[in-house]
Design a protein around this motif. Structure first.
Motif, PDB file in Angstrom:
ATOM      1  N   ARG A 182       0.838  -1.207   0.000  1.00 21.43           N
ATOM      2  CA  ARG A 182       0.000   0.000   0.000  1.00 21.43           C
ATOM      3  C   ARG A 182       0.875   1.260   0.000  1.00 21.43           C
ATOM      4  O   ARG A 182       0.617   2.219  -0.726  1.00 21.43           O
ATOM      5  N   LYS A 183       1.938   1.255   0.783  1.00 24.95           N
ATOM      6  CA  LYS A 183       2.824   2.418   0.877  1.00 24.95           C
ATOM      7  C   LYS A 183       3.525   2.681  -0.457  1.00 24.95           C
ATOM      8  O   LYS A 183       3.645   3.830  -0.887  1.00 24.95           O
ATOM      9  N   VAL A 184       3.978   1.621  -1.120  1.00 23.98           N
ATOM     10  CA  VAL A 184       4.624   1.786  -2.433  1.00 23.98           C
ATOM     11  C   VAL A 184       3.625   2.340  -3.439  1.00 23.98           C
ATOM     12  O   VAL A 184       3.930   3.284  -4.177  1.00 23.98           O
ATOM     13  N   VAL A 185       2.427   1.774  -3.479  1.00 30.08           N
ATOM     14  CA  VAL A 185       1.401   2.239  -4.421  1.00 30.08           C
ATOM     15  C   VAL A 185       1.126   3.725  -4.224  1.00 30.08           C
ATOM     16  O   VAL A 185       1.013   4.487  -5.193  1.00 30.08           O
ATOM     17  N   ARG A 186       1.051   4.165  -2.973  1.00 29.57           N
ATOM     18  CA  ARG A 186       0.769   5.574  -2.682  1.00 29.57           C
ATOM     19  C   ARG A 186       1.964   6.485  -2.963  1.00 29.57           C
ATOM     20  O   ARG A 186       1.801   7.689  -3.130  1.00 29.57           O
ATOM     21  N   SER A 187       3.165   5.917  -3.009  1.00 29.71           N
ATOM     22  CA  SER A 187       4.388   6.720  -3.128  1.00 29.71           C
ATOM     23  C   SER A 187       4.878   6.913  -4.552  1.00 29.71           C
ATOM     24  O   SER A 187       5.738   7.756  -4.796  1.00 29.71           O
ATOM     25  N   VAL A 188       4.375   6.131  -5.484  1.00 30.76           N
ATOM     26  CA  VAL A 188       4.844   6.243  -6.872  1.00 30.76           C
ATOM     27  C   VAL A 188       3.669   6.497  -7.801  1.00 30.76           C
ATOM     28  O   VAL A 188       2.530   6.166  -7.482  1.00 30.76           O
ATOM     29  N   LYS A 189       3.967   7.083  -8.947  1.00 34.06           N
ATOM     30  CA  LYS A 189       2.919   7.442  -9.899  1.00 34.06           C
ATOM     31  C   LYS A 189       2.940   6.554 -11.138  1.00 34.06           C
ATOM     32  O   LYS A 189       2.459   6.954 -12.194  1.00 34.06           O
ATOM     33  N   ILE A 190       3.500   5.354 -11.003  1.00 35.55           N
ATOM     34  CA  ILE A 190       3.467   4.387 -12.098  1.00 35.55           C
ATOM     35  C   ILE A 190       2.788   3.117 -11.581  1.00 35.55           C
ATOM     36  O   ILE A 190       2.680   2.925 -10.372  1.00 35.55           O
ATOM     37  N   PRO A 191       2.291   2.276 -12.470  1.00 34.45           N
ATOM     38  CA  PRO A 191       1.610   1.056 -12.024  1.00 34.45           C
ATOM     39  C   PRO A 191       2.515   0.154 -11.185  1.00 34.45           C
ATOM     40  O   PRO A 191       3.698  -0.020 -11.483  1.00 34.45           O
ATOM     41  N   VAL A 192       1.926  -0.409 -10.134  1.00 36.10           N
ATOM     42  CA  VAL A 192       2.612  -1.346  -9.245  1.00 36.10           C
ATOM     43  C   VAL A 192       1.845  -2.665  -9.290  1.00 36.10           C
ATOM     44  O   VAL A 192       0.633  -2.691  -9.070  1.00 36.10           O
ATOM     45  N   LEU A 193       2.572  -3.739  -9.573  1.00 37.91           N
ATOM     46  CA  LEU A 193       1.996  -5.077  -9.566  1.00 37.91           C
ATOM     47  C   LEU A 193       2.515  -5.823  -8.346  1.00 37.91           C
ATOM     48  O   LEU A 193       3.716  -5.798  -8.072  1.00 37.91           O
ATOM     49  N   ALA A 194       1.627  -6.477  -7.630  1.00 40.45           N
ATOM     50  CA  ALA A 194       2.009  -7.266  -6.460  1.00 40.45           C
ATOM     51  C   ALA A 194       2.474  -8.641  -6.908  1.00 40.45           C
ATOM     52  O   ALA A 194       1.956  -9.196  -7.878  1.00 40.45           O
ATOM     53  N   ILE A 195       3.446  -9.193  -6.194  1.00 39.85           N
ATOM     54  CA  ILE A 195       3.918 -10.547  -6.462  1.00 39.85           C
ATOM     55  C   ILE A 195       4.262 -11.219  -5.139  1.00 39.85           C
ATOM     56  O   ILE A 195       4.591 -10.545  -4.175  1.00 39.85           O
ATOM     57  N   GLY A 196       4.163 -12.528  -5.120  1.00 41.39           N
ATOM     58  CA  GLY A 196       4.605 -13.281  -3.946  1.00 41.39           C
ATOM     59  C   GLY A 196       3.484 -13.748  -3.057  1.00 41.39           C
ATOM     60  O   GLY A 196       2.836 -12.937  -2.406  1.00 41.39           O
ATOM     61  N   GLY A 197       3.219 -15.050  -3.074  1.00 35.97           N
ATOM     62  CA  GLY A 197       2.213 -15.622  -2.194  1.00 35.97           C
ATOM     63  C   GLY A 197       0.789 -15.253  -2.560  1.00 35.97           C
ATOM     64  O   GLY A 197      -0.108 -15.298  -1.724  1.00 35.97           O
ATOM     65  N   ILE A 198       0.563 -14.897  -3.813  1.00 29.03           N
ATOM     66  CA  ILE A 198      -0.771 -14.471  -4.255  1.00 29.03           C
ATOM     67  C   ILE A 198      -1.690 -15.688  -4.364  1.00 29.03           C
ATOM     68  O   ILE A 198      -1.342 -16.696  -4.973  1.00 29.03           O
ATOM     69  N   THR A 199      -2.857 -15.567  -3.763  1.00 29.01           N
ATOM     70  CA  THR A 199      -3.902 -16.587  -3.872  1.00 29.01           C
ATOM     71  C   THR A 199      -5.185 -15.890  -4.296  1.00 29.01           C
ATOM     72  O   THR A 199      -5.314 -14.658  -4.176  1.00 29.01           O
ATOM     73  N   ARG A 200      -6.137 -16.669  -4.770  1.00 27.20           N
ATOM     74  CA  ARG A 200      -7.432 -16.083  -5.171  1.00 27.20           C
ATOM     75  C   ARG A 200      -8.061 -15.312  -4.002  1.00 27.20           C
ATOM     76  O   ARG A 200      -8.663 -14.262  -4.192  1.00 27.20           O
ATOM     77  N   GLU A 201      -7.908 -15.849  -2.802  1.00 28.83           N
ATOM     78  CA  GLU A 201      -8.514 -15.226  -1.626  1.00 28.83           C
ATOM     79  C   GLU A 201      -7.880 -13.878  -1.286  1.00 28.83           C
ATOM     80  O   GLU A 201      -8.510 -13.036  -0.650  1.00 28.83           O
ATOM     81  N   ARG A 202      -6.647 -13.673  -1.688  1.00 28.55           N
ATOM     82  CA  ARG A 202      -5.946 -12.423  -1.359  1.00 28.55           C
ATOM     83  C   ARG A 202      -6.129 -11.329  -2.408  1.00 28.55           C
ATOM     84  O   ARG A 202      -5.731 -10.183  -2.174  1.00 28.55           O
ATOM     85  N   ILE A 203      -6.720 -11.660  -3.536  1.00 25.71           N
ATOM     86  CA  ILE A 203      -6.876 -10.672  -4.613  1.00 25.71           C
ATOM     87  C   ILE A 203      -7.657  -9.441  -4.155  1.00 25.71           C
ATOM     88  O   ILE A 203      -7.226  -8.312  -4.419  1.00 25.71           O
ATOM     89  N   PRO A 204      -8.802  -9.569  -3.457  1.00 21.85           N
ATOM     90  CA  PRO A 204      -9.510  -8.354  -3.010  1.00 21.85           C
ATOM     91  C   PRO A 204      -8.641  -7.460  -2.121  1.00 21.85           C
ATOM     92  O   PRO A 204      -8.687  -6.228  -2.246  1.00 21.85           O
ATOM     93  N   GLU A 205      -7.844  -8.061  -1.249  1.00 23.86           N
ATOM     94  CA  GLU A 205      -6.959  -7.289  -0.370  1.00 23.86           C
ATOM     95  C   GLU A 205      -5.923  -6.527  -1.197  1.00 23.86           C
ATOM     96  O   GLU A 205      -5.612  -5.370  -0.913  1.00 23.86           O
ATOM     97  N   ILE A 206      -5.401  -7.165  -2.223  1.00 18.96           N
ATOM     98  CA  ILE A 206      -4.433  -6.508  -3.119  1.00 18.96           C
ATOM     99  C   ILE A 206      -5.113  -5.365  -3.855  1.00 18.96           C
ATOM    100  O   ILE A 206      -4.570  -4.259  -3.957  1.00 18.96           O
ATOM    101  N   GLN A 207      -6.315  -5.608  -4.361  1.00 20.54           N
ATOM    102  CA  GLN A 207      -7.044  -4.561  -5.087  1.00 20.54           C
ATOM    103  C   GLN A 207      -7.294  -3.340  -4.210  1.00 20.54           C
ATOM    104  O   GLN A 207      -7.233  -2.205  -4.679  1.00 20.54           O
ATOM    105  N   GLN A 208      -7.549  -3.549  -2.924  1.00 22.80           N
ATOM    106  CA  GLN A 208      -7.826  -2.440  -2.006  1.00 22.80           C
ATOM    107  C   GLN A 208      -6.614  -1.540  -1.794  1.00 22.80           C
ATOM    108  O   GLN A 208      -6.766  -0.408  -1.340  1.00 22.80           O
ATOM    109  N   THR A 209      -5.414  -2.007  -2.127  1.00 26.12           N
ATOM    110  CA  THR A 209      -4.221  -1.169  -1.972  1.00 26.12           C
ATOM    111  C   THR A 209      -4.083  -0.164  -3.109  1.00 26.12           C
ATOM    112  O   THR A 209      -3.288   0.756  -3.013  1.00 26.12           O
ATOM    113  N   GLY A 210      -4.829  -0.375  -4.188  1.00 25.21           N
ATOM    114  CA  GLY A 210      -4.676   0.470  -5.370  1.00 25.21           C
ATOM    115  C   GLY A 210      -3.660  -0.075  -6.365  1.00 25.21           C
ATOM    116  O   GLY A 210      -3.369   0.566  -7.371  1.00 25.21           O
TER     117      GLY A 210
END
Length: 124
Positions: free
Chosen positions: A84-112
């Motif tokens: 969340r902090k990285v997403v808020r700190s940069v003005k380019i797209p940020v993709l999350a990686i590492g330990g991603i599961t279907r259940e965690r996708i909404p949490e990732i989306q909420q970070t922006g």
């Protein structure tokens, strides 16, 4: 009118240049982004810390892959708040990686975050 497909190669500027591929994705321990940027249309950089993400922006990356966000076999996750902090700190797209599961996708989306990259989630 749609978007055209872009092709990137991982960590191989030489291959991108010889084959006229659109871009390169650099691992955090790869070639310096400033050296690669002049030769490609699209530049992505893997980062693990906020400082690395900010540096990638200064180096004119088009997007960042950040993580591992969650624990993976052999790697400790940095956590959803770090993403969340990285997403808020940069003005380019940020993709999350590492330990991603279907259940965690909404949490990732909420970070922006712009999206995620996953391997194990798509394996059998």
């Amino acid at each position: 009118s749609g978007t055209s497909t872009k092709i990137l190669v991982n960590d191989r500027l030489d291959v991108a240049m010889v084959t006229c591929i659109d871009g390169v994705h650099l691992p955090s321990n790869g070639l310096p982004a400033t050296m690669v940027r002049p030769h490609v249309k699209i530049l992505g950089v893997s980062t693990h810390l906020l400082d690395e993400a900010v540096q990638a922006v200064w180096d004119r990356a088009d997007y960042i892959v950040f993580g591992p966000v969650f624990d993976t076999p052999g790697k400790k996750g940095v956590g959803i708040e770090a993403l969340r902090k990285v997403v808020r700190s940069v003005k380019i797209p940020v993709l999350a990686i590492g330990g991603i599961t279907r259940e965690r996708i909404p949490e990732i989306q909420q970070t922006g975050a712009a999206g995620f990259a996953a391997i194990r989630m798509f394996q059998g």
